[in-house]
Design a protein around this motif. Structure first.
Motif, PDB file in Angstrom:
ATOM      1  N   GLU A  55      26.109  39.267 -33.461  1.00 39.59           N
ATOM      2  CA  GLU A  55      26.198  39.774 -32.098  1.00 39.59           C
ATOM      3  C   GLU A  55      27.273  40.838 -31.987  1.00 39.59           C
ATOM      4  OE1 GLU A  55      26.195  37.918 -27.596  1.00 39.59           O
ATOM      5  OE2 GLU A  55      26.523  36.583 -29.301  1.00 39.59           O
ATOM      6  N   ASN A  56      26.945  41.897 -31.238  1.00 38.03           N
ATOM      7  CA  ASN A  56      27.931  42.904 -30.855  1.00 38.03           C
ATOM      8  C   ASN A  56      27.674  43.253 -29.392  1.00 38.03           C
ATOM      9  OD1 ASN A  56      25.812  44.793 -30.802  1.00 38.03           O
ATOM     10  ND2 ASN A  56      26.328  45.651 -32.799  1.00 38.03           N
ATOM     11  N   ASP A  57      28.263  44.350 -28.906  1.00 33.08           N
ATOM     12  CA  ASP A  57      28.093  44.667 -27.485  1.00 33.08           C
ATOM     13  C   ASP A  57      26.707  45.218 -27.146  1.00 33.08           C
ATOM     14  OD1 ASP A  57      28.641  46.991 -28.888  1.00 33.08           O
ATOM     15  OD2 ASP A  57      29.662  47.951 -27.196  1.00 33.08           O
ATOM     16  N   GLN A  58      25.895  45.549 -28.170  1.00 38.31           N
ATOM     17  CA  GLN A  58      24.563  46.101 -27.930  1.00 38.31           C
ATOM     18  C   GLN A  58      23.428  45.091 -28.139  1.00 38.31           C
ATOM     19  OE1 GLN A  58      24.453  49.341 -30.671  1.00 38.31           O
ATOM     20  NE2 GLN A  58      25.564  50.728 -29.294  1.00 38.31           N
ATOM     21  N   ILE A  59      23.572  44.251 -29.174  1.00 33.15           N
ATOM     22  CA  ILE A  59      22.463  43.349 -29.542  1.00 33.15           C
ATOM     23  C   ILE A  59      22.972  41.980 -29.977  1.00 33.15           C
ATOM     24  CG2 ILE A  59      20.884  45.166 -30.303  1.00 33.15           C
ATOM     25  CD1 ILE A  59      21.657  44.478 -33.184  1.00 33.15           C
ATOM     26  N   LYS A  60      22.040  41.077 -29.987  1.00 31.91           N
ATOM     27  CA  LYS A  60      22.241  39.757 -30.595  1.00 31.91           C
ATOM     28  C   LYS A  60      21.017  39.539 -31.478  1.00 31.91           C
ATOM     29  CE  LYS A  60      22.478  34.876 -29.356  1.00 31.91           C
ATOM     30  NZ  LYS A  60      22.447  33.931 -28.214  1.00 31.91           N
ATOM     31  N   ILE A  61      21.232  39.274 -32.767  1.00 34.17           N
ATOM     32  CA  ILE A  61      20.139  39.091 -33.726  1.00 34.17           C
ATOM     33  C   ILE A  61      20.224  37.682 -34.296  1.00 34.17           C
ATOM     34  CG2 ILE A  61      19.102  39.876 -35.896  1.00 34.17           C
ATOM     35  CD1 ILE A  61      20.401  42.601 -35.397  1.00 34.17           C
ATOM     36  N   GLU A  62      19.075  36.985 -34.279  1.00 31.84           N
ATOM     37  CA  GLU A  62      19.039  35.646 -34.861  1.00 31.84           C
ATOM     38  C   GLU A  62      17.703  35.396 -35.546  1.00 31.84           C
ATOM     39  OE1 GLU A  62      19.461  32.618 -31.805  1.00 31.84           O
ATOM     40  OE2 GLU A  62      18.684  34.013 -30.323  1.00 31.84           O
ATOM     41  N   ARG A  63      17.735  34.525 -36.532  1.00 26.42           N
ATOM     42  CA  ARG A  63      16.508  34.089 -37.200  1.00 26.42           C
ATOM     43  C   ARG A  63      16.062  32.787 -36.550  1.00 26.42           C
ATOM     44  NH1 ARG A  63      18.912  35.517 -42.886  1.00 26.42           N
ATOM     45  NH2 ARG A  63      17.894  37.516 -43.273  1.00 26.42           N
ATOM     46  N   LYS A  64      14.772  32.701 -36.275  1.00 25.81           N
ATOM     47  CA  LYS A  64      14.222  31.505 -35.657  1.00 25.81           C
ATOM     48  C   LYS A  64      13.020  31.029 -36.462  1.00 25.81           C
ATOM     49  CE  LYS A  64      16.648  30.923 -31.898  1.00 25.81           C
ATOM     50  NZ  LYS A  64      17.349  29.698 -31.621  1.00 25.81           N
ATOM     51  N   PRO A  65      12.892  29.716 -36.610  1.00 27.00           N
ATOM     52  CA  PRO A  65      11.725  29.185 -37.330  1.00 27.00           C
ATOM     53  C   PRO A  65      10.471  29.256 -36.466  1.00 27.00           C
ATOM     54  CG  PRO A  65      13.107  27.399 -36.574  1.00 27.00           C
ATOM     55  CD  PRO A  65      13.819  28.672 -36.215  1.00 27.00           C
ATOM     56  N   ILE A  66       9.354  29.484 -37.117  1.00 30.78           N
ATOM     57  CA  ILE A  66       8.044  29.371 -36.480  1.00 30.78           C
ATOM     58  C   ILE A  66       7.165  28.562 -37.409  1.00 30.78           C
ATOM     59  CG2 ILE A  66       8.172  31.535 -35.194  1.00 30.78           C
ATOM     60  CD1 ILE A  66       6.298  32.736 -37.364  1.00 30.78           C
ATOM     61  N   LEU A  67       6.109  28.015 -36.894  1.00 31.94           N
ATOM     62  CA  LEU A  67       5.181  27.248 -37.714  1.00 31.94           C
ATOM     63  C   LEU A  67       3.945  28.086 -37.950  1.00 31.94           C
ATOM     64  CD1 LEU A  67       5.468  23.729 -36.080  1.00 31.94           C
ATOM     65  CD2 LEU A  67       6.564  24.546 -38.152  1.00 31.94           C
ATOM     66  N   THR A  68       3.526  28.153 -39.192  1.00 34.46           N
ATOM     67  CA  THR A  68       2.297  28.866 -39.535  1.00 34.46           C
ATOM     68  C   THR A  68       1.373  27.910 -40.267  1.00 34.46           C
ATOM     69  OG1 THR A  68       3.250  29.660 -41.613  1.00 34.46           O
ATOM     70  CG2 THR A  68       3.439  31.111 -39.712  1.00 34.46           C
ATOM     71  N   LYS A  69       0.106  28.174 -40.179  1.00 35.94           N
ATOM     72  CA  LYS A  69      -0.891  27.303 -40.808  1.00 35.94           C
ATOM     73  C   LYS A  69      -0.906  27.543 -42.324  1.00 35.94           C
ATOM     74  CE  LYS A  69      -5.727  26.039 -40.223  1.00 35.94           C
ATOM     75  NZ  LYS A  69      -5.618  24.645 -40.024  1.00 35.94           N
ATOM     76  N   LEU A  70      -0.898  26.446 -43.069  1.00 32.26           N
ATOM     77  CA  LEU A  70      -1.016  26.546 -44.511  1.00 32.26           C
ATOM     78  C   LEU A  70      -2.445  26.913 -44.885  1.00 32.26           C
ATOM     79  CD1 LEU A  70       0.871  23.365 -45.778  1.00 32.26           C
ATOM     80  CD2 LEU A  70       1.609  25.710 -46.019  1.00 32.26           C
ATOM     81  N   GLU A  71      -2.590  27.798 -45.840  1.00 25.46           N
ATOM     82  CA  GLU A  71      -3.924  28.156 -46.302  1.00 25.46           C
ATOM     83  C   GLU A  71      -4.466  27.120 -47.273  1.00 25.46           C
ATOM     84  OE1 GLU A  71      -4.209  32.178 -47.667  1.00 25.46           O
ATOM     85  OE2 GLU A  71      -2.943  32.876 -46.030  1.00 25.46           O
ATOM     86  N   ARG A  72      -3.568  26.510 -48.034  1.00 28.06           N
ATOM     87  CA  ARG A  72      -3.983  25.488 -48.989  1.00 28.06           C
ATOM     88  C   ARG A  72      -2.789  24.583 -49.285  1.00 28.06           C
ATOM     89  NH1 ARG A  72      -2.001  26.391 -53.981  1.00 28.06           N
ATOM     90  NH2 ARG A  72      -1.251  28.467 -54.446  1.00 28.06           N
ATOM     91  N   PRO A  73      -3.072  23.351 -49.668  1.00 29.62           N
ATOM     92  CA  PRO A  73      -1.965  22.461 -50.039  1.00 29.62           C
ATOM     93  C   PRO A  73      -1.441  22.825 -51.423  1.00 29.62           C
ATOM     94  CG  PRO A  73      -4.068  21.331 -50.278  1.00 29.62           C
ATOM     95  CD  PRO A  73      -4.369  22.678 -49.692  1.00 29.62           C
ATOM     96  N   GLU A  74      -0.196  22.532 -51.672  1.00 32.42           N
ATOM     97  CA  GLU A  74       0.416  22.802 -52.977  1.00 32.42           C
ATOM     98  C   GLU A  74       0.174  21.612 -53.912  1.00 32.42           C
ATOM     99  OE1 GLU A  74       1.796  25.655 -53.983  1.00 32.42           O
ATOM    100  OE2 GLU A  74       1.310  26.518 -52.030  1.00 32.42           O
ATOM    101  N   LEU A  75      -1.065  21.482 -54.345  1.00 29.04           N
ATOM    102  CA  LEU A  75      -1.459  20.393 -55.241  1.00 29.04           C
ATOM    103  C   LEU A  75      -1.621  20.918 -56.654  1.00 29.04           C
ATOM    104  CD1 LEU A  75      -4.081  18.737 -52.878  1.00 29.04           C
ATOM    105  CD2 LEU A  75      -1.899  17.747 -53.592  1.00 29.04           C
ATOM    106  N   PRO A  76      -1.387  20.075 -57.664  1.00 28.50           N
ATOM    107  CA  PRO A  76      -1.518  20.514 -59.051  1.00 28.50           C
ATOM    108  C   PRO A  76      -2.948  20.969 -59.370  1.00 28.50           C
ATOM    109  CG  PRO A  76      -0.477  18.351 -58.933  1.00 28.50           C
ATOM    110  CD  PRO A  76      -0.960  18.679 -57.563  1.00 28.50           C
ATOM    111  N   LYS A  77      -3.045  22.093 -60.058  1.00 28.06           N
ATOM    112  CA  LYS A  77      -4.356  22.624 -60.442  1.00 28.06           C
ATOM    113  C   LYS A  77      -5.097  21.668 -61.367  1.00 28.06           C
ATOM    114  CE  LYS A  77      -3.097  27.448 -59.889  1.00 28.06           C
ATOM    115  NZ  LYS A  77      -2.981  28.762 -60.505  1.00 28.06           N
ATOM    116  N   GLY A  78      -4.363  20.886 -62.135  1.00 28.84           N
ATOM    117  CA  GLY A  78      -4.966  19.938 -63.066  1.00 28.84           C
ATOM    118  C   GLY A  78      -5.821  18.872 -62.398  1.00 28.84           C
TER     119      GLY A  78
END
Length: 166
Positions: A55-78
């Protein structure tokens, strides 16, 4: 929250601009490319180390979490040796995936599957759709999902088939 993963966006609160109070950027790099007066490295270091908004006198910048849909589960290829892993439609092939993970996966794989599909969809599939699981897995599934064997389609199916007496 089934099938979701957490990502982050960058929120920029403008203090001096009228009409624009908030901008959302997919990354800090995108923000800094759009507004070259702000140093990517300085802001990134600040956000990473202090874990609080820049933050300064012009802006405030922050990172915020969002939820996104998984395209596939992280399962073993085997687990899917007989399928082209990159071509699996994880939504349409859910019965095969659930059966394969339960039969051949470990508890970590089970957790990944539950996170992707949700416990309700898995238990519904076990009760109404999945017709073949080994006896040892049936016991394990019942204990893990707090189900009775008689609720499982695969157990009912095996009980209805007469076995040879020899």
């Amino acid at each position: 929250m089934k099938g979701l993963r957490q990502a982050r966006v960058v929120l920029v609160h403008w203090k001096r601009f009228t009409g624009i109070e908030l901008d959302v950027f997919s990354s800090l790099k995108n923000f800094c490319d759009s507004y070259p007066d702000y140093s990517y490295h300085t802001i990134s270091n600040y956000l990473s180390k202090k874990k609080q908004p820049f933050e300064n006198d012009q802006i405030k910048i922050e990172r915020k979490p969002i939820l996104t849909k998984l395209e596939r589960p992280e399962l073993p290829k085997g687990l899917f040796w007989d399928m082209r892993y990159s071509a699996i439609n994880w939504q349409k092939a859910y019965q095969i995936v659930i059966e394969r993970v339960l039969s051949r996966g470990d508890e970590n794989d089970w957790d990944v599957m539950i996170k992707f599909y949700g416990k309700e969809k898995i238990t519904d599939s076990l009760k109404n759709e999945i017709g073949d699981l080994p006896e040892l897995i049936i016991d394990k599934v019942c204990k893990y999902f707090q189900l009775n064997k008689n609720q499982l389609k695969c157990y009912i199916k095996t009980q209805s088939h007469q076995k040879h007496w020899i």
